[in-house]
Design a protein around this motif. Sequence first.
Motif, PDB file in Angstrom:
ATOM      1  N   ASP A 649       0.865  -1.249  -0.052  1.00  0.00           N
ATOM      2  CA  ASP A 649       0.167  -0.097  -0.049  1.00  0.00           C
ATOM      3  C   ASP A 649       0.966   1.215  -0.041  1.00  0.00           C
ATOM      4  O   ASP A 649       1.473   1.717   1.201  1.00  0.00           O
ATOM      5  N   PRO A 650       1.237   1.749  -1.182  1.00  0.00           N
ATOM      6  CA  PRO A 650       2.456   2.065  -1.504  1.00  0.00           C
ATOM      7  C   PRO A 650       3.456   2.515  -0.608  1.00  0.00           C
ATOM      8  O   PRO A 650       3.148   3.754  -0.088  1.00  0.00           O
ATOM      9  N   HIS A 651       4.355   1.795  -0.206  1.00  0.00           N
ATOM     10  CA  HIS A 651       5.541   2.302   0.640  1.00  0.00           C
ATOM     11  C   HIS A 651       6.843   2.398  -0.333  1.00  0.00           C
ATOM     12  O   HIS A 651       7.073   1.760  -1.293  1.00  0.00           O
ATOM     13  N   ILE A 652       7.352   3.528  -0.148  1.00  0.00           N
ATOM     14  CA  ILE A 652       8.119   4.148  -1.299  1.00  0.00           C
ATOM     15  C   ILE A 652       9.531   4.444  -0.490  1.00  0.00           C
ATOM     16  O   ILE A 652       9.782   4.933   0.702  1.00  0.00           O
ATOM     17  N   THR A 653      10.893   3.741  -0.986  1.00  0.00           N
ATOM     18  CA  THR A 653      12.094   4.307  -0.442  1.00  0.00           C
ATOM     19  C   THR A 653      12.708   4.768  -1.712  1.00  0.00           C
ATOM     20  O   THR A 653      12.802   4.463  -2.881  1.00  0.00           O
ATOM     21  N   THR A 654      13.030   6.110  -1.563  1.00  0.00           N
ATOM     22  CA  THR A 654      13.735   7.079  -2.902  1.00  0.00           C
ATOM     23  C   THR A 654      14.943   6.517  -3.019  1.00  0.00           C
ATOM     24  O   THR A 654      15.655   5.548  -2.283  1.00  0.00           O
ATOM     25  N   LEU A 655      15.822   6.821  -4.284  1.00  0.00           N
ATOM     26  CA  LEU A 655      16.979   6.811  -4.504  1.00  0.00           C
ATOM     27  C   LEU A 655      18.130   7.157  -3.686  1.00  0.00           C
ATOM     28  O   LEU A 655      19.192   6.458  -3.860  1.00  0.00           O
ATOM     29  N   ASP A 656      17.878   7.925  -2.638  1.00  0.00           N
ATOM     30  CA  ASP A 656      18.887   8.259  -1.692  1.00  0.00           C
ATOM     31  C   ASP A 656      18.520   7.665  -0.359  1.00  0.00           C
ATOM     32  O   ASP A 656      19.186   8.126   0.633  1.00  0.00           O
ATOM     33  N   GLY A 657      17.482   6.866  -0.145  1.00  0.00           N
ATOM     34  CA  GLY A 657      17.336   6.113   1.043  1.00  0.00           C
ATOM     35  C   GLY A 657      16.208   6.370   2.081  1.00  0.00           C
ATOM     36  O   GLY A 657      16.162   5.834   3.078  1.00  0.00           O
ATOM     37  N   TYR A 658      15.626   7.559   1.591  1.00  0.00           N
ATOM     38  CA  TYR A 658      14.312   7.869   2.369  1.00  0.00           C
ATOM     39  C   TYR A 658      12.955   7.015   2.376  1.00  0.00           C
ATOM     40  O   TYR A 658      12.636   6.994   1.244  1.00  0.00           O
ATOM     41  N   SER A 659      12.464   6.829   3.411  1.00  0.00           N
ATOM     42  CA  SER A 659      11.275   5.797   3.268  1.00  0.00           C
ATOM     43  C   SER A 659      10.300   6.423   3.814  1.00  0.00           C
ATOM     44  O   SER A 659      10.188   7.300   4.578  1.00  0.00           O
ATOM     45  N   TYR A 660       8.957   6.491   3.074  1.00  0.00           N
ATOM     46  CA  TYR A 660       7.562   7.208   3.251  1.00  0.00           C
ATOM     47  C   TYR A 660       6.517   6.127   2.549  1.00  0.00           C
ATOM     48  O   TYR A 660       6.723   5.568   1.743  1.00  0.00           O
ATOM     49  N   THR A 661       5.262   6.548   3.268  1.00  0.00           N
ATOM     50  CA  THR A 661       4.050   5.884   2.549  1.00  0.00           C
ATOM     51  C   THR A 661       3.181   7.042   1.794  1.00  0.00           C
ATOM     52  O   THR A 661       2.955   8.080   2.409  1.00  0.00           O
ATOM     53  N   PHE A 662       2.928   6.788   0.710  1.00  0.00           N
ATOM     54  CA  PHE A 662       2.025   7.536  -0.105  1.00  0.00           C
ATOM     55  C   PHE A 662       0.773   6.760  -0.823  1.00  0.00           C
ATOM     56  O   PHE A 662       1.119   6.116  -1.706  1.00  0.00           O
ATOM     57  N   ASN A 663      -0.210   6.642  -0.197  1.00  0.00           N
ATOM     58  CA  ASN A 663      -1.283   5.759  -0.740  1.00  0.00           C
ATOM     59  C   ASN A 663      -2.367   6.772  -1.381  1.00  0.00           C
ATOM     60  O   ASN A 663      -3.599   6.706  -0.939  1.00  0.00           O
ATOM     61  N   GLY A 664      -2.055   7.497  -2.472  1.00  0.00           N
ATOM     62  CA  GLY A 664      -2.883   8.319  -3.265  1.00  0.00           C
ATOM     63  C   GLY A 664      -3.566   7.398  -4.176  1.00  0.00           C
ATOM     64  O   GLY A 664      -3.376   6.225  -4.555  1.00  0.00           O
ATOM     65  N   VAL A 665      -4.531   7.780  -5.182  1.00  0.00           N
ATOM     66  CA  VAL A 665      -5.279   7.284  -6.217  1.00  0.00           C
ATOM     67  C   VAL A 665      -5.171   7.926  -7.398  1.00  0.00           C
ATOM     68  O   VAL A 665      -5.464   9.512  -7.199  1.00  0.00           O
ATOM     69  N   GLY A 666      -4.606   7.670  -8.411  1.00  0.00           N
ATOM     70  CA  GLY A 666      -4.260   8.536  -9.767  1.00  0.00           C
ATOM     71  C   GLY A 666      -3.062   8.040 -10.491  1.00  0.00           C
ATOM     72  O   GLY A 666      -2.297   6.942 -10.073  1.00  0.00           O
ATOM     73  N   GLU A 667      -2.609   8.937 -11.336  1.00  0.00           N
ATOM     74  CA  GLU A 667      -1.352   8.776 -12.167  1.00  0.00           C
ATOM     75  C   GLU A 667      -0.430   9.801 -11.584  1.00  0.00           C
ATOM     76  O   GLU A 667      -0.749  10.905 -11.513  1.00  0.00           O
ATOM     77  N   PHE A 668       0.940   9.615 -11.255  1.00  0.00           N
ATOM     78  CA  PHE A 668       1.788  10.416 -10.778  1.00  0.00           C
ATOM     79  C   PHE A 668       3.379  10.467 -11.564  1.00  0.00           C
ATOM     80  O   PHE A 668       3.418   9.509 -12.023  1.00  0.00           O
ATOM     81  N   PHE A 669       3.914  11.383 -11.226  1.00  0.00           N
ATOM     82  CA  PHE A 669       5.333  11.365 -11.915  1.00  0.00           C
ATOM     83  C   PHE A 669       6.175  10.513 -10.820  1.00  0.00           C
ATOM     84  O   PHE A 669       6.403  10.668  -9.618  1.00  0.00           O
ATOM     85  N   TYR A 670       6.499   9.418 -11.303  1.00  0.00           N
ATOM     86  CA  TYR A 670       7.286   8.417 -10.587  1.00  0.00           C
ATOM     87  C   TYR A 670       8.883   8.962 -10.420  1.00  0.00           C
ATOM     88  O   TYR A 670       9.498   9.010  -9.505  1.00  0.00           O
ATOM     89  N   MET A 671       9.562   9.311 -11.891  1.00  0.00           N
ATOM     90  CA  MET A 671      10.661   9.997 -11.796  1.00  0.00           C
ATOM     91  C   MET A 671      10.788  10.746 -13.177  1.00  0.00           C
ATOM     92  O   MET A 671      10.067  10.313 -14.155  1.00  0.00           O
TER      93      MET A 671
END
Length: 1286
Positions: A649-671
């Motif tokens: 339930d989207p758990h995200i770790t960035t390319l620099d190692g920072y972790s957070y949860t963003f559980n939106g609904v839609g289409e987003f800029f991933y990179m």
Amino acid sequence: MSENYAANMQSLLILTILTTFIPTIIGLTLGDLYPFGNQIGDTPMAKNDDGSTGEIPISTLFPFFNHQHQKLIVNTNGVVSFLSPVSTYTPNPFPIANDARMIAPFWADIDTRRGGTVWYRETTEDSLLDRATDEIKDYFPQFLRFRASWIFIATWENVSFYGCAHDGCLKRNTFQAVLITNGQHSFTIYNFEDIQWTTGTASGGSSSNGLGGTPAQVGFNAGDGIVYFTVNASRTPDIVDVDELSNVNIPGKFAFRIDETVIVDGGCNVNGYLTITPHYGPMLGGQYVVINGPCIEENATISLSINGLSPKRCERKSEFSMVCITPMFTYVGDALFLISLQDSTKPFMGRYTILNPAVSKHKVYRHNHDDWSSGSHQISWDPGAAELQDDDKVDIHLFSLKEGTNRALTWEKTVLKQGIGRSIGTTQVFLQTNQNDYGLALRVTAATLRTNQHERGIWSDIFPRALPPNEALSFCQNWLNAEAQITPLPSDNAQPCPCTLDQALLDIVRFQPDPDCNMFNRESWFSRTGNCLHRRDATHCIRMTELGQNVDNLCCYDQGNNLIDSRLKEGGSLQRYHYLGGSQIIPYLHNFYFDVLPFLYCCRYSQNVYIVENDDSIVVNECPSFFTQRKFSSCVNYVPPRPARTNGDPHITTLDGYSYTFNGVGEFFYMKTMDETFHSHIRFEQFQKENGELVDASVCTAFVSQHFNTSGVIEVRLNSIRTADVLIDGTLLDFDESLVHQFPGLYVMQTLANQSNINTTRKEFIVSFTEIGIAFKVIASAKVLNILPVVGNTSLAGTLRGLLGDFDENPDNELQTPSGEMLSRNSTSEEIYDGFGVLWRITESISLFTYEPGKSYHDYQKLSFRPTFSLPSNLSPEVEELCGTDQECAFDYLVTDSADFAAETLHITEIFNTSVGASYEIKNCEDLPSVLGGIWNATNTIEGSTATFSCYPGYEIQGTSNIVTCTNSSWGSFGNFSCNLIRTSTSSTFVTTTSSTSTEDLTSKNQPTTSATDDVSSQETTTYSTTTNQPTTAETLTRNQPTTSTTESKSTTASTTPSTTTTVGLVTTTEKDPTTNRPTSTTEDTSTTTSTTSHTTTVPLTTTTTMEDSTTNQPTSSTPYDTKTMTPTTSTTAEVTTSTSTLSTTTTNEVSSTSKTTTALPTTANVPTTTTTTTTTTLSSTTPSVTTTSPTTTTTEADQTTIFGNNPTTLSTTDTPVKTTQHTTTEETSMTSEIQSTTTSDINRTLQQFEIEIQKILPYLIGSVIIILLLVLFVGFCLYRRSKQK
């Protein structure tokens, strides 16, 4: 009167013709429908109006509109539905929402109380499955390999309409819906036998004829209010003529493919674009391609032109399809097919993809595929392959690569066998001795060649001929000389290898799995012949995603996950040619011929060959020379890429190692890059439980990326039937023919787990943008896409934006909004959601996603959605048991109520943590130095590793080498030593090879002599067959040298055992190359000396001096030692003269040894012979057989067991312990014999005739034995009955 009679008869004849043939012209008859009724076992519905059957469980999953179904409902009103019954009598126009998912052969107001019956049944009857299979293949030629596994038949027989009166009730309709699937694809056939009415009175129809009002509807509805399909005449008066209409040119019959979101018509395609099946095929050609496009007249002339080449003839297969055969190509990628029909000015075009030989399937399987030398070998093929179907016989063709000027490569074809029964599916082939055949491939070819067509056939892998050591050495030295004349590889510019397997699996940016050797390959008949055949010590290899700086780098890893040093074991090295090919470079073939073959011939097949130089015997090992041209693998200066992740339930770790949860609904800029040259978008949808309930959580369901002006648009998205789909520019990629697809600037691979219990509901893909250095590993399950992005291009540092951060090695500034504002890294999930995540929503104008029919960008944006942000303080025992202390796992369990979903979150997190560990640089030392005549042995060069030194066989160490350890990036002092070449005095010119050790030993490839005693292991003795220069196989084959006979000694003490291996009959002279200062050899046959009147031969054989070591009391000699057993190998010389034969040998025996009984099976004569050996020397010149006996040796050789023969002898070994007590002796035995010489051809003819005679009488012998056995049984039975009677 006669005129009237003639006129009446003429009218009668016309009427008879009309009544006979018009029905077949206009529509179907009852006999054309699939069988139905009581006598077939159908279930009838009770008489009713607007009724339904209730849910009918079905025995398979039925795909319909991208959904799988396990139950269905038959409805009286001409509908088969899946989610709910349909009682509506007036057909509403499609599309319809409210889960009205239906197949509607004729949706109208049917009342069976006024007449008729509705029948239904599920069936897997073979005859009906065959019929359905044939129909689908006819109407959908692209499904060439389709095989129906399940059918459901619903028939509406003579049904009446609601409100009929008087003659109106005589109006009846008979029609049928046939649902067909193979579990993956599904189809429906509508059969209309007779349609007389369209409307019930409640829908505005006439009670007298059932016409008018709102007529029936024919088609399909997805139930989402968006997706549907209707036959054109639906809900119009013309629908009454549906029994005269068709989409497959058979009045009254319609066929549709219905598993996808788009319903596909069967039959002809008149839009000018071709459907080509398979639309991928091998570069080597010969593929049977079915092309669907325009309707084809019976005698049409069809021609195919590929990329503008001269056209070739194709054949008409049916009204809807044609068959063409592909030629042999010298390139890979897309090819334009242009079909021309006689008397048609309109061309039809289609796209076909040519596959690299490294990744296309091997439909011919080579048995015992490790070392194919000259001799007999077994192959099998797929007898059901489409390429062979039109013939009962096949031919076996051998193709060999030939080098021309400027390194041009061509194929040369040889016919090995003709007229083999196709259905047999297996045969033996015999490879003749040919010193100019190195790279080979086999093709099983249809025996009949069509006029002006290419040959049809299926291929094996491309494989090396296993050469005898002297021939392999010659190839190697010629290659080394040729390499010295061209530009050397720029080894300093090569991308270093990852240091460990974990790093190799992470670095999907700069490297890709080697198609010949990777942990994802699964060997299977008719798909892949073996894995890592050219790098036997490797479990996984990678190579650069594209040729960099005119050099490729192949990196291989062993079972310990260590990078292999190819000087020690069969691993990787730099490569001059990439298997992908290039300008004037044929894909795979140049890499195989100029990189793979030299490695095998220098480092596997020609290890430690003894030659004569100035009357001295010396060992030649060119493997070290090979690595002067192809540097061995190294990880010095390797910098790993950096990973990120999105899972659960989207758990995200960035390319620099920072972790957070963003559980939106839609289409987003991933990179995305700041210069907008690269975009990656991600789609999150609301999570849905199994019961359809939506929860306050979201999951990733799709992502799409493009490197603008460089690559196409690649999209990966969930699919409820196939788990996940990959699309390139909106076109679905097919991984059936190949797991790898290469496009400009883009590499895509479907990886498969190497476990036998592979989870078929899970798929994994690698998507790599090769020019910008960004890649994604995608792990798809039924509910979620888990994505592990990797960036390895350091020039992108600080230039990225989106949900994955900016890639500047600072985790504190990751929450940067599109406007440049920065959120604190300590922000809550809700603050991140509102102030960062949703702000990265893409707009419709820049979306890279493709949208299914009826859906658009706006259908995926749920702006009002608010997720669950926090966990309750108390967790249930079930959650704690599954998740432990992992908060993300616990969060997903609670919000989705799915233990499976939470477990997957936990599993992907573990995979990511392994990737993070691999992303740190590993401290290591420089490469261990190369030393003339020896090798440093170490597991790897990582900090803490230890290395020891040893000399190669044929060299002895002078001085002292240190045991060194990698500490603080340095090995320390190596010591003061050298390896000196051992020269052995000889009495004549000869060639011999040393004994071999097990390849599991780290020094197995080059077999250096160690300075300490290792464990005692098995040892081999090699003899050669005189007619082939090819050693015969044995049970304990080494990877370095094939053997003819095997003497295996096992000892419980660390004693030494001498081993003598002799090859006689070739003269090899050696001189120095003035440019390279390396020995080069020329070989001539001196196995016989023929006089004008006598053909007898004398072969005196002497051995080198054997001495006893004063400290160990073990025999020693000036010969090389076996590294693993510390066994001295005794060099033996032979001199060929005339008149007599004398044998002199030195034997050192091992105390309490265990020998094996070996059965030799000659290829031609099939006469087994048994050799019980402790120490054996077997010689023969031109004689059929020689038996040599010593006090401890009994040797019996069959006629074909001759040195340097044309027919290799196969040794089959069985464990028969023979325990003998022996003493170390040196004994000279002389043997003189007069042997009448016979030419090799005479021997072969005699043996072949003997084999023919044996084959002639063999059936009679077997029959006689059977008859005798039957007689014995009969007599025994009679005696038994007689005794019972008494």
